[in-house]
Design a protein around this motif. Structure first.
Motif, PDB file in Angstrom:
ATOM      1  N   PRO A  79       0.824  -1.212   0.000  1.00  0.00           N
ATOM      2  CA  PRO A  79       0.000   0.000   0.000  1.00  0.00           C
ATOM      3  C   PRO A  79       0.858   1.263   0.000  1.00  0.00           C
ATOM      4  O   PRO A  79       1.880   1.336   0.670  1.00  0.00           O
ATOM      5  CB  PRO A  79      -0.800  -0.111   1.307  1.00  0.00           C
ATOM      6  N   PRO A 133      -1.099   4.678  -0.216  1.00  0.00           N
ATOM      7  CA  PRO A 133      -2.237   5.531  -0.549  1.00  0.00           C
ATOM      8  C   PRO A 133      -1.856   7.015  -0.515  1.00  0.00           C
ATOM      9  O   PRO A 133      -0.954   7.403   0.233  1.00  0.00           O
ATOM     10  CB  PRO A 133      -3.245   5.190   0.565  1.00  0.00           C
ATOM     11  N   THR A 165      -3.392   1.826  -3.926  1.00  0.00           N
ATOM     12  CA  THR A 165      -4.315   1.330  -2.898  1.00  0.00           C
ATOM     13  C   THR A 165      -4.729  -0.090  -3.248  1.00  0.00           C
ATOM     14  O   THR A 165      -5.483  -0.301  -4.209  1.00  0.00           O
ATOM     15  CB  THR A 165      -5.566   2.217  -2.788  1.00  0.00           C
ATOM     16  N   ARG A 199      -7.657  -5.085  -1.474  1.00  0.00           N
ATOM     17  CA  ARG A 199      -8.108  -5.552  -0.159  1.00  0.00           C
ATOM     18  C   ARG A 199      -8.433  -4.389   0.772  1.00  0.00           C
ATOM     19  O   ARG A 199      -9.289  -4.503   1.654  1.00  0.00           O
ATOM     20  CB  ARG A 199      -7.038  -6.454   0.466  1.00  0.00           C
ATOM     21  N   ASP A 200      -7.765  -3.235   0.576  1.00  0.00           N
ATOM     22  CA  ASP A 200      -8.061  -2.065   1.385  1.00  0.00           C
ATOM     23  C   ASP A 200      -9.311  -1.351   0.890  1.00  0.00           C
ATOM     24  O   ASP A 200     -10.077  -0.799   1.687  1.00  0.00           O
ATOM     25  CB  ASP A 200      -6.877  -1.106   1.388  1.00  0.00           C
ATOM     26  N   THR A 209     -12.929  -2.571   2.127  1.00  0.00           N
ATOM     27  CA  THR A 209     -13.542  -2.158   3.393  1.00  0.00           C
ATOM     28  C   THR A 209     -14.718  -1.219   3.143  1.00  0.00           C
ATOM     29  O   THR A 209     -15.552  -1.008   4.024  1.00  0.00           O
ATOM     30  CB  THR A 209     -12.510  -1.451   4.283  1.00  0.00           C
ATOM     31  N   ASP A 210     -14.773  -0.649   1.934  1.00  0.00           N
ATOM     32  CA  ASP A 210     -15.903   0.195   1.532  1.00  0.00           C
ATOM     33  C   ASP A 210     -16.977  -0.709   0.936  1.00  0.00           C
ATOM     34  O   ASP A 210     -16.727  -1.415  -0.048  1.00  0.00           O
ATOM     35  CB  ASP A 210     -15.422   1.217   0.498  1.00  0.00           C
ATOM     36  N   ALA A 240      -4.423  -3.603  -7.347  1.00  0.00           N
ATOM     37  CA  ALA A 240      -4.417  -2.333  -6.624  1.00  0.00           C
ATOM     38  C   ALA A 240      -4.804  -1.208  -7.572  1.00  0.00           C
ATOM     39  O   ALA A 240      -4.474  -1.241  -8.764  1.00  0.00           O
ATOM     40  CB  ALA A 240      -3.045  -2.056  -6.020  1.00  0.00           C
TER      41      ALA A 240
END
Length: 469
Positions: A240, A242, A246, A249-250, A253-254, A292
Motif C-alpha cells: 500500500p 495511498p 491502494t 483488499r483495502d 472495506t468500503d 491495486a
C-alpha cells in the motif's frame, strides 16, 4: 482500421506530391504561425471539469494539484483544452494517425520485444486520425513551455522549436524517398541516437544519453516488482502507498467496492482473448494474485487504473500489468474521424500503427463496473525499460537536441500512417513551416500561462478542490 492516407497511397509519387502542395491552398504554411483565442473559446476550467465528471471523485483533487504545480505540468494535463483550441484553426487536411498528446514527456527510451532500447512515443491515450500539424503544434508548444520554465531567453526558446520542426520536416523528406517497408521497419535505437549526439554535440549529451540508457535498463519488471510488492503471510502482495497505490483488499472495506475482485478477474479474462494466440498461451502461465488501484500521470489522474500482480512458477516469477481505463479521445469531438466500439482497442490499434515496437502484452477489454456502467480498458506491462526524459534539467543545447530527437521521432510515426510524399511536399524545402511553428508555439505558450492562472483562480475561489501532488 482505416488508414488516413489510403486514398493517396495508390497514386504515383508525382500525384501524391501534387496533392501535398495543393493542400497549401487550404492552409498555407505561414497560416500556422500564430494562435489567438477566439471570442467563443470554451472556458478551460469548464473543459477540465467536464473530463472529471466521470472520474474517481476521490482522485480528481490530485489531478488538479498536479496541474497547478507549473505551466509545464498544466500543459501536460490539458490535452483536451489544446484539442479544442486547434480544431477551429486552418487545417492542411493531410491526415495521419495522431499520437493525440505529443507532449515532450511522452517521448522516451523504451524496450523493444527483442530487448533493445529505442527512442519512441510512449502515450497513446488520445490517439486518433487527424491533421498532422496538431501533433507538431502540441510538441512545439510543450518545448517552449519547458524552455520558459528553465529560464531560457527568447532566442533560446526559438532555437529549440526550430530545431524540432526542422528535424520533423527533413526526416519527412527522407521518408518520402524510401520504400514503404523501409519506413515501417525504421527505428531510432539507442545506438542511432548516440551516433547523432556524437556528431552534433559535445561529450555531455552523449554522457547524458549513456546514463539515461543505463537507468532505463534498470527499470525492469523485476525492479517494479521489488518496489511495489512485499512478502506477507498470504504470499507476495502489492504494497500500500495511498492514495497513489491502494490495494484492492483495502478498498474492499468500503461496501460500495464489494464485487470489485470479480470485476477485475473478468477484466483479465477478457483482455487475454485480445492477445495473439502465442501470447495468450504465455499469459496462461501466470495466475492473478493481487490487484491495486494506481494514480498515474497528470491528465489521466482520476481515470480507473489498476495494477495487476500475476505470478508464474513461484513468488519470484512475476508479471506486473497495468489496466488503464480508455475514454473517448479528446480529439474525437473535433474530427469527423473513425469511431470505435471499444476505446481500449482504439488505443492499442493506434499504438501499433505508429509506434515502432509495442509491448508483447498490449491488449484491450471491456467490463461492466459495479455502478452498472460499461468501461473500456487497455492493458500493458508496467515499466519495462522506460527511460523518462527530464526537460526541466536540460540546458539550452540539450533541450534543442532533445527537441530534434522528438521531431524526427514524430515524423517517423506520421510517415508510417500518413503519406510521407504528400507531407514532404506540403512542408517543402524552405524553413517557412519551421518559422511559423516557432511563432505559434510562443503565442500558445502565452495562452497556456493564462489557462494555468485561470486554474489557480478556480482553486482559490473554491470552484475546484486541489490536493497536494
Amino acid at each position: 482500421m482505416t488508414v488516413p492516407s489510403a486514398f493517396t497511397a495508390s497514386l504515383p509519387p508525382a500525384e501524391r506530391a501534387a496533392y501535398g502542395r495543393k493542400a497549401r491552398g487550404r492552409a498555407s504554411r505561414s497560416c500556422h504561425g500564430w494562435y489567438e483565442a477566439g471570442p467563443h473559446r470554451p472556458d478551460p476550467v469548464d473543459l477540465l471539469e467536464s473530463q472529471s465528471a466521470d472520474r474517481v471523485p476521490a482522485l480528481v483533487p490530485t489531478r488538479y494539484g498536479r496541474m497547478l504545480e507549473s505551466p509545464f505540468r498544466f500543459h501536460r494535463g490539458a490535452a483536451a483544452v489544446m484539442a479544442a483550441d486547434l480544431a477551429p484553426l486552418p487545417s492542411s487536411g493531410l491526415q495521419v494517425q495522431l499520437c493525440g498528446d505529443a507532449h515532450p514527456l511522452n517521448f522516451r527510451l523504451l524496450a523493444s520485444p527483442e530487448r533493445r532500447l529505442v527512442f519512441d512515443i510512449n502515450d497513446f491515450d488520445e490517439t486518433l486520425a487527424g491533421p498532422f500539424e496538431w501533433d507538431v503544434k502540441r510538441l512545439a508548444a510543450g518545448l517552449v513551455i519547458a524552455a520558459r520554465a528553465n529560464g531560457f531567453s527568447l532566442k533560446e526558446q526559438n532555437r529549440t522549436v526550430r530545431a524540432c520542426v526542422r528535424a520533423y520536416r527533413l526526416r519527412m523528406r527522407e521518408f518520402s524517398g524510401m520504400p514503404t517497408l523501409d519506413i515501417w521497419y525504421a527505428q531510432d535505437d539507442a545506438d542511432h541516437v548516440r551516433q547523432l549526439l556524437a556528431t552534433e554535440a559535445e561529450g555531455e549529451a552523449e554522457h547524458r544519453l549513456r546514463d539515461a540508457a543505463a537507468r532505463a535498463r534498470t527499470r525492469t519488471h523485476m525492479r517494479a516488482f521489488a518496489k511495489l510488492t512485499r512478502v506477507t503471510a498470504e504470499g507476495r502482495r502489492i504494497t500500500p502507498d495511498p492514495p497513489l497505490v491502494t490495494p484492492l483488499r483495502d478498498l474492499l472495506t468500503d461496501p460500495s467496492e464489494a464485487g470489485r475482485e470479480a470485476e477485475l478477474r473478468s477484466l483479465v479474462d477478457g483482455y487475454g482473448r485480445t492477445l495473439a494466440p502465442e501470447r495468450r498461451h504465455l499469459l496462461r502461465h501466470y495466475r492473478l494474485v493481487d490487484m491495486a488501484r494506481k494514480v498515474v500521470g497528470v491528465g489521466s489522474v482520476g481515470t480507473r487504473c489498476w495494477v495487476l500482480l500475476l505470478l508464474g512458477r513461484d513468488d519470484d516469477d512475476p508479471l506486473l500489468l497495468q489496466a488503464k481505463e480508455a475514454s473517448e479521445s479528446v480529439l474525437a469531438p473535433h474530427t469527423g474521424g473513425e469511431r470505435y466500439d471499444n476505446q481500449g482497442r482504439r488505443v492499442v490499434t493506434g499504438q501499433r500503427l505508429i509506434q515502432t515496437t509495442s509491448d508483447i502484452f498490449l491488449g484491450w477489454t471491456h467490463v461492466t463496473g459495479l455502478d452498472g456502467k460499461g468501461r473500456d480498458f487497455y492493458v500493458r506491462q508496467l515499466w519495462d525499460w522506460k527511460g523518462i526524459a527530464r526537460p526541466e534539467t536540460m540546458d539550452p543545447r540539450l533541450l534543442s537536441l532533445f527537441g530534434r530527437l522528438c521531431g524526427a521521432c514524430l515524423a517517423r510515426a506520421h510517415a508510417r500512417s500518413g503519406d510521407p510524399v504528400a507531407l514532404a511536399a506540403y512542408l517543402g524545402g524552405s524553413d517557412r513551416f519551421d518559422r511559423a511553428l516557432t511563432e505559434f508555439a510562443r503565442s500558445y505558450a502565452d495562452q497556456n500561462d493564462r489557462d494555468h492562472t485561470a486554474l489557480q483562480a478556480a482553486c482559490r475561489s473554491g470552484r475546484i478542490m486541489a490536493a497536494p501532488a
